[in-house]
Motif scaffolding. Structure first.
Motif, PDB file in Angstrom:
ATOM      1  N   ASP A 108       0.822  -1.214   0.000  1.00  0.00           N
ATOM      2  CA  ASP A 108       0.000   0.000   0.000  1.00  0.00           C
ATOM      3  C   ASP A 108       0.855   1.262   0.000  1.00  0.00           C
ATOM      4  O   ASP A 108       1.822   1.369   0.747  1.00  0.00           O
ATOM      5  CB  ASP A 108      -0.895   0.037   1.238  1.00  0.00           C
ATOM      6  N   ARG A 126       4.978  11.907  -3.451  1.00  0.00           N
ATOM      7  CA  ARG A 126       6.310  11.331  -3.605  1.00  0.00           C
ATOM      8  C   ARG A 126       6.313  10.015  -2.862  1.00  0.00           C
ATOM      9  O   ARG A 126       5.867   9.937  -1.717  1.00  0.00           O
ATOM     10  CB  ARG A 126       7.383  12.262  -3.044  1.00  0.00           C
TER      11      ARG A 126
ATOM     12  N   LYS B  31       9.893  12.097   9.271  1.00  0.00           N
ATOM     13  CA  LYS B  31      10.747  10.970   8.860  1.00  0.00           C
ATOM     14  C   LYS B  31       9.951   9.854   8.211  1.00  0.00           C
ATOM     15  O   LYS B  31      10.491   9.061   7.455  1.00  0.00           O
ATOM     16  CB  LYS B  31      11.465  10.390  10.089  1.00  0.00           C
ATOM     17  N   MET B  32       8.665   9.734   8.526  1.00  0.00           N
ATOM     18  CA  MET B  32       7.827   8.648   8.002  1.00  0.00           C
ATOM     19  C   MET B  32       8.536   7.305   8.226  1.00  0.00           C
ATOM     20  O   MET B  32       8.773   6.541   7.295  1.00  0.00           O
ATOM     21  CB  MET B  32       7.508   8.864   6.524  1.00  0.00           C
ATOM     22  N   GLU B  33       8.842   7.039   9.489  1.00  0.00           N
ATOM     23  CA  GLU B  33       9.553   5.796   9.832  1.00  0.00           C
ATOM     24  C   GLU B  33       8.669   4.612   9.455  1.00  0.00           C
ATOM     25  O   GLU B  33       7.578   4.450   9.983  1.00  0.00           O
ATOM     26  CB  GLU B  33       9.853   5.812  11.340  1.00  0.00           C
ATOM     27  N   SER B  34       9.162   3.789   8.532  1.00  0.00           N
ATOM     28  CA  SER B  34       8.279   2.798   7.898  1.00  0.00           C
ATOM     29  C   SER B  34       7.989   1.585   8.770  1.00  0.00           C
ATOM     30  O   SER B  34       7.086   0.808   8.478  1.00  0.00           O
ATOM     31  CB  SER B  34       8.899   2.333   6.593  1.00  0.00           C
ATOM     32  N   ARG B  37      12.715  -0.671   9.051  1.00  0.00           N
ATOM     33  CA  ARG B  37      14.162  -0.514   9.248  1.00  0.00           C
ATOM     34  C   ARG B  37      14.602  -1.178  10.538  1.00  0.00           C
ATOM     35  O   ARG B  37      13.855  -1.276  11.511  1.00  0.00           O
ATOM     36  CB  ARG B  37      14.518   0.966   9.304  1.00  0.00           C
ATOM     37  N   ILE B  50       4.487   7.019  11.198  1.00  0.00           N
ATOM     38  CA  ILE B  50       4.268   7.809   9.997  1.00  0.00           C
ATOM     39  C   ILE B  50       3.067   8.712  10.207  1.00  0.00           C
ATOM     40  O   ILE B  50       2.292   8.518  11.141  1.00  0.00           O
ATOM     41  CB  ILE B  50       4.015   6.925   8.754  1.00  0.00           C
ATOM     42  N   PRO B  70       3.102   3.458   4.645  1.00  0.00           N
ATOM     43  CA  PRO B  70       4.573   3.618   4.660  1.00  0.00           C
ATOM     44  C   PRO B  70       5.197   3.772   3.271  1.00  0.00           C
ATOM     45  O   PRO B  70       6.353   4.144   3.156  1.00  0.00           O
ATOM     46  CB  PRO B  70       5.049   2.325   5.328  1.00  0.00           C
ATOM     47  N   GLY B  71       4.440   3.483   2.213  1.00  0.00           N
ATOM     48  CA  GLY B  71       4.978   3.633   0.863  1.00  0.00           C
ATOM     49  C   GLY B  71       5.208   5.076   0.433  1.00  0.00           C
ATOM     50  O   GLY B  71       5.800   5.313  -0.608  1.00  0.00           O
ATOM     51  N   LEU B  72       4.740   6.040   1.227  1.00  0.00           N
ATOM     52  CA  LEU B  72       5.033   7.433   0.901  1.00  0.00           C
ATOM     53  C   LEU B  72       6.421   7.786   1.423  1.00  0.00           C
ATOM     54  O   LEU B  72       6.864   7.262   2.440  1.00  0.00           O
ATOM     55  CB  LEU B  72       3.991   8.361   1.523  1.00  0.00           C
ATOM     56  N   SER B  73       7.081   8.692   0.723  1.00  0.00           N
ATOM     57  CA  SER B  73       8.454   9.020   1.074  1.00  0.00           C
ATOM     58  C   SER B  73       8.504   9.837   2.366  1.00  0.00           C
ATOM     59  O   SER B  73       7.502  10.379   2.825  1.00  0.00           O
ATOM     60  CB  SER B  73       9.095   9.809  -0.052  1.00  0.00           C
ATOM     61  N   ALA B  74       9.700   9.936   2.927  1.00  0.00           N
ATOM     62  CA  ALA B  74       9.906  10.844   4.053  1.00  0.00           C
ATOM     63  C   ALA B  74       9.641  12.260   3.559  1.00  0.00           C
ATOM     64  O   ALA B  74       9.777  12.538   2.369  1.00  0.00           O
ATOM     65  CB  ALA B  74      11.321  10.709   4.567  1.00  0.00           C
ATOM     66  N   TYR B  77       5.098  14.919   0.370  1.00  0.00           N
ATOM     67  CA  TYR B  77       4.578  15.992  -0.466  1.00  0.00           C
ATOM     68  C   TYR B  77       3.274  15.500  -1.047  1.00  0.00           C
ATOM     69  O   TYR B  77       3.159  14.332  -1.407  1.00  0.00           O
ATOM     70  CB  TYR B  77       5.581  16.279  -1.577  1.00  0.00           C
TER      71      TYR B  77
END
Lengths: 162, 111
Positions: A108, A126, B31-34, B37, B50, B70-74, B77
């Motif tokens: 997702d 993004r 940071k959107m820590e997925s 890590r 996130i 979590p697939g969105l970047s840190a 935008y």
């Protein structure tokens, strides 16, 4: 572990399924840091994720377009835009857009609920991508129709951590 | 967990005509820590944190409801479109996994 030589270890794990290798990695700290992902999504698990959101409808391949690079050097921030052809009127609008990445640890990316007040069914975000894979976009319309688009992107350096 | 400064930034046109479709661009620092890590020293997973929800209201009416994964970047935008109706506030709300909310309000001028 099987012996002091790392060559022994690699040959002994070669024929094991990935899951077992990961179980072994639980014992060996060094291996764990080399394998940052437990598992990766597959086209099948992505389909399952799509089904979970839109039900068992069969989406048609039209009206939705993914604007994305063909090759991204860095997978940690990849810009993308999704556009759905729709008048966005009270009678006929895009209800939601769902995005998926079929090679990420989790398929997702996000769900975006829109309405006639948006005027134009287009969103830009993004995303981060672990490796070369397909991006899937699904649109749900106000009348219950669904549309799907799929696009391949090549990633030179993955971007999901590790 | 403590609130962090996500420095929300929103860009809308300086003024729009009634009925026009315009783009709204948003950017926040996070940071959107997925949750994928691994801390190399402790070999433990870094817990997921996130921004999982992004809601926008225009004159009190909800105009965008996004579920972020979590697939969105840190530093996520996001840009989307709106139809100009009346002058009024656009309120942007981000919510993270610790249920902290972050708000930003922008006044839209419609001619």
């Amino acid at each position: 572990m099987h012996g002091p030589h790392s060559a022994d270890l690699s040959s002994s794990t070669q024929n094991l399924p990935r899951r077992d290798v990961l179980k072994m990695a639980g014992a060996g700290l060094a291996v764990l840091t080399l394998v940052p992902f437990e598992a990766s999504a597959t086209p099948e698990s992505t389909l399952a994720a799509i089904k979970k959101l839109i039900g068992s409808k069969a989406p048609k391949q039209s009206r939705i377009k993914i604007n994305l690079l063909d090759i991204a050097e860095n997978g940690s921030t990849v810009p993308m835009t999704v556009h759905v052809e729709s008048p966005m009127s009270e009678a006929d609008y895009v209800k939601s857009v769902h995005l998926f990445a079929d090679g990420n640890p989790l398929p997702d990316i996000g769900s975006f609920n829109l309405g006639p007040h948006n005027g134009k069914a287009q969103i830009s975000v993004r995303i981060r991508l672990a490796k070369t894979q397909h991006i899937v976009a699904v649109a749900e319309m106000s009348n219950g129709e669904t549309f799907i688009a799929r696009r391949k992107i090549k990633i030179t350096i993955g971007g999901c951590g590790g | 967990m403590a609130k962090i400064n996500i420095k929300p930034r929103v860009r809308v046109p300086r003024s729009v005509k009634k009925g026009d479709v315009f783009e709204v661009k948003t950017l926040v620092f996070h940071k959107m820590e997925s949750g994928q890590r691994v801390n190399k020293k402790t070999a433990k997973k870094i817990p997921r944190n996130i921004l999982n929800r992004f809601v926008v209201t225009y004159n009190g009416k909800e105009v965008l409801d996004a579920v972020w994964q979590p697939g969105l970047s840190a530093n996520p935008y996001m840009a989307f479109f709106l139809v100009a109706e009346e002058s009024g506030p656009l309120v942007f709300t981000w919510t993270d996994d610790n249920k902290e909310t972050y708000k930003k309000q922008v006044m839209l001028k419609v001619q």
